[in-house]
Design a protein around this motif. Sequence first.
Motif, PDB file in Angstrom:
ATOM      1  N   ASP A 167      55.518  64.410  41.699  1.00  0.00           N
ATOM      2  CA  ASP A 167      56.663  64.459  40.735  1.00  0.00           C
ATOM      3  C   ASP A 167      56.848  65.697  40.042  1.00  0.00           C
ATOM      4  N   LEU A 168      56.146  66.898  40.489  1.00  0.00           N
ATOM      5  CA  LEU A 168      56.366  68.204  40.009  1.00  0.00           C
ATOM      6  C   LEU A 168      55.986  68.342  38.630  1.00  0.00           C
ATOM      7  N   GLN A 169      54.823  67.846  38.460  1.00  0.00           N
ATOM      8  CA  GLN A 169      54.300  68.042  37.179  1.00  0.00           C
ATOM      9  C   GLN A 169      53.145  69.054  37.386  1.00  0.00           C
ATOM     10  N   THR A 170      53.030  69.910  36.336  1.00  0.00           N
ATOM     11  CA  THR A 170      52.088  71.033  36.618  1.00  0.00           C
ATOM     12  C   THR A 170      50.648  70.472  36.035  1.00  0.00           C
ATOM     13  N   VAL A 171      49.799  70.533  37.100  1.00  0.00           N
ATOM     14  CA  VAL A 171      48.611  70.203  36.880  1.00  0.00           C
ATOM     15  C   VAL A 171      47.418  71.146  37.195  1.00  0.00           C
ATOM     16  N   THR A 172      46.388  71.548  36.124  1.00  0.00           N
ATOM     17  CA  THR A 172      45.331  72.166  36.383  1.00  0.00           C
ATOM     18  C   THR A 172      44.020  71.287  36.746  1.00  0.00           C
ATOM     19  N   TYR A 214      50.424  63.225  45.164  1.00  0.00           N
ATOM     20  CA  TYR A 214      50.292  62.079  44.376  1.00  0.00           C
ATOM     21  C   TYR A 214      51.048  62.516  43.177  1.00  0.00           C
ATOM     22  N   THR A 215      51.455  61.447  42.283  1.00  0.00           N
ATOM     23  CA  THR A 215      52.152  61.894  41.111  1.00  0.00           C
ATOM     24  C   THR A 215      51.002  62.015  40.132  1.00  0.00           C
ATOM     25  N   ALA A 216      51.586  62.449  38.924  1.00  0.00           N
ATOM     26  CA  ALA A 216      50.657  62.785  37.803  1.00  0.00           C
ATOM     27  C   ALA A 216      49.847  61.818  37.406  1.00  0.00           C
ATOM     28  N   GLU A 217      50.532  60.529  37.293  1.00  0.00           N
ATOM     29  CA  GLU A 217      49.631  59.456  36.788  1.00  0.00           C
ATOM     30  C   GLU A 217      48.789  58.971  37.930  1.00  0.00           C
ATOM     31  N   GLU A 218      49.021  59.067  39.112  1.00  0.00           N
ATOM     32  CA  GLU A 218      48.241  58.770  40.218  1.00  0.00           C
ATOM     33  C   GLU A 218      47.013  59.573  40.193  1.00  0.00           C
ATOM     34  N   LEU A 219      47.014  60.693  39.968  1.00  0.00           N
ATOM     35  CA  LEU A 219      46.168  61.714  39.928  1.00  0.00           C
ATOM     36  C   LEU A 219      44.953  60.967  39.096  1.00  0.00           C
ATOM     37  N   ILE A 220      45.341  60.537  37.824  1.00  0.00           N
ATOM     38  CA  ILE A 220      44.432  60.037  36.766  1.00  0.00           C
ATOM     39  C   ILE A 220      43.811  58.670  37.380  1.00  0.00           C
ATOM     40  N   SER A 221      44.774  57.731  37.874  1.00  0.00           N
ATOM     41  CA  SER A 221      44.288  56.627  38.001  1.00  0.00           C
ATOM     42  C   SER A 221      43.340  56.098  39.398  1.00  0.00           C
ATOM     43  N   LYS A 222      43.810  57.419  40.313  1.00  0.00           N
ATOM     44  CA  LYS A 222      43.082  57.227  41.887  1.00  0.00           C
ATOM     45  C   LYS A 222      42.399  58.555  41.718  1.00  0.00           C
ATOM     46  N   GLU A 237      51.962  69.800  27.792  1.00  0.00           N
ATOM     47  CA  GLU A 237      51.988  68.831  26.428  1.00  0.00           C
ATOM     48  C   GLU A 237      52.999  68.029  26.541  1.00  0.00           C
ATOM     49  N   ASP A 238      54.148  68.256  27.216  1.00  0.00           N
ATOM     50  CA  ASP A 238      55.245  67.281  27.254  1.00  0.00           C
ATOM     51  C   ASP A 238      54.781  65.993  27.959  1.00  0.00           C
ATOM     52  N   PHE A 239      53.922  66.386  28.826  1.00  0.00           N
ATOM     53  CA  PHE A 239      53.769  65.142  29.592  1.00  0.00           C
ATOM     54  C   PHE A 239      52.661  64.277  29.044  1.00  0.00           C
ATOM     55  N   ASN A 240      51.646  64.875  28.291  1.00  0.00           N
ATOM     56  CA  ASN A 240      50.816  64.342  27.750  1.00  0.00           C
ATOM     57  C   ASN A 240      51.459  63.425  26.361  1.00  0.00           C
ATOM     58  N   ALA A 270      54.581  62.228  26.651  1.00  0.00           N
ATOM     59  CA  ALA A 270      55.200  61.212  27.219  1.00  0.00           C
ATOM     60  C   ALA A 270      54.129  60.152  27.657  1.00  0.00           C
ATOM     61  N   ILE A 271      52.959  60.234  28.044  1.00  0.00           N
ATOM     62  CA  ILE A 271      52.012  59.426  28.200  1.00  0.00           C
ATOM     63  C   ILE A 271      51.624  58.515  27.080  1.00  0.00           C
ATOM     64  N   GLU A 272      51.306  59.368  25.927  1.00  0.00           N
ATOM     65  CA  GLU A 272      50.897  58.828  24.888  1.00  0.00           C
ATOM     66  C   GLU A 272      52.042  57.597  24.496  1.00  0.00           C
ATOM     67  N   GLN A 273      53.357  58.084  24.283  1.00  0.00           N
ATOM     68  CA  GLN A 273      54.468  57.346  24.048  1.00  0.00           C
ATOM     69  C   GLN A 273      54.454  56.014  25.088  1.00  0.00           C
ATOM     70  N   LYS A 274      54.118  56.303  26.226  1.00  0.00           N
ATOM     71  CA  LYS A 274      54.369  55.064  27.087  1.00  0.00           C
ATOM     72  C   LYS A 274      53.319  54.275  26.845  1.00  0.00           C
ATOM     73  N   GLN A 275      52.070  54.662  26.501  1.00  0.00           N
ATOM     74  CA  GLN A 275      50.948  53.808  26.262  1.00  0.00           C
ATOM     75  C   GLN A 275      51.419  52.999  24.802  1.00  0.00           C
ATOM     76  N   ILE A 276      51.809  53.679  23.918  1.00  0.00           N
ATOM     77  CA  ILE A 276      52.122  52.982  22.898  1.00  0.00           C
ATOM     78  C   ILE A 276      53.239  51.804  22.957  1.00  0.00           C
ATOM     79  N   ALA A 277      54.319  52.015  23.628  1.00  0.00           N
ATOM     80  CA  ALA A 277      55.349  51.245  24.125  1.00  0.00           C
ATOM     81  C   ALA A 277      54.589  49.991  24.865  1.00  0.00           C
ATOM     82  N   GLU A 278      53.676  50.254  25.917  1.00  0.00           N
ATOM     83  CA  GLU A 278      53.115  49.166  26.595  1.00  0.00           C
ATOM     84  C   GLU A 278      52.209  48.248  25.654  1.00  0.00           C
TER      85      GLU A 278
END
Length: 274
Positions: free
Chosen positions: A91-96, A141-149, A184-187, A189-197
């Motif tokens: 999903d074109l997210q920069t990952v190190t 893989y998407t950024a979230e899939e890299l973490i979950s998988k 940082e923007d992706f982090n 977004a992930i935090e806000q998504k977790q809060i919403a969930e």
Amino acid sequence: MDERVVDFNPKKFASKGIAFIVVLALLVIIAFQSFVIVPAGHSGVVLQLGAVQPNVLAEGMHFRIPFVQTVIPVDVRVSKTESSQASASKDLQTVTTTVAVNYHLDAATVNNLYQRVGLEFQTRIVDPAIGEALKAVTAQYTAEELISKRSEVSIKVKEVLAAKLSAYNMILDEINITEFMFSEDFNRAIEQKQIAEQQFLKSKLDLERIKVEKEQEITKAQAQAEALRLQKQEVTPELIKLRQIEAQLEGIKKWDGKLPNVTGGATPFINVGQ
């Protein structure tokens, strides 16, 4: 009587002694140069007048041709390298990605690696291969899939990297992905998504709790209504008369045999004793 004169020349004798010492020294040097020791955990690459030979020496002592053959010891024990590579996810997210790699050289074919690459194989082969493998896999893989998988990603990286290293007679032992770092923007977004969930889950639980409480109240009201209905059905004139008789009998049991001093009626209370 013949007398023989011995001609003793000190210079000539000294030159012969020096020549003998030189020859002896050369023999000692040649003897030492004829043997080589390959240290433990190493393989010996044989060079004959600069050309790599097909035979590889194992650890221990070996004979070589003095001044003609040279033995280069190459470490074949497990080596570790850690690398951090930046790439893009699906999903074109920069990952190190930080990965630790354990590998070793094939002891029987280190001569081929030495001939093709030399001893700087880590900077020339290993590090670039790690970067290529990570970029090839993370792009699937998407950024979230890299973490979950992560375990699945690690297996695929290992497969790709093992194929790349085997082409240079290197064997991959294990890899460990130690960290994924995102922007940082992706982090955020992930935090806000977790809060919403979490808020959604809390609202869902509250709704289910209210629903259960309402059902409990309805059930309780229905039970009370049913009890009143049953009681109403059971109330008959005979039951009322029976309850009155029971009350009178209970009053008689409690009477002490004395008439009350005061009684009431339509007229004001009158003291019976007077």
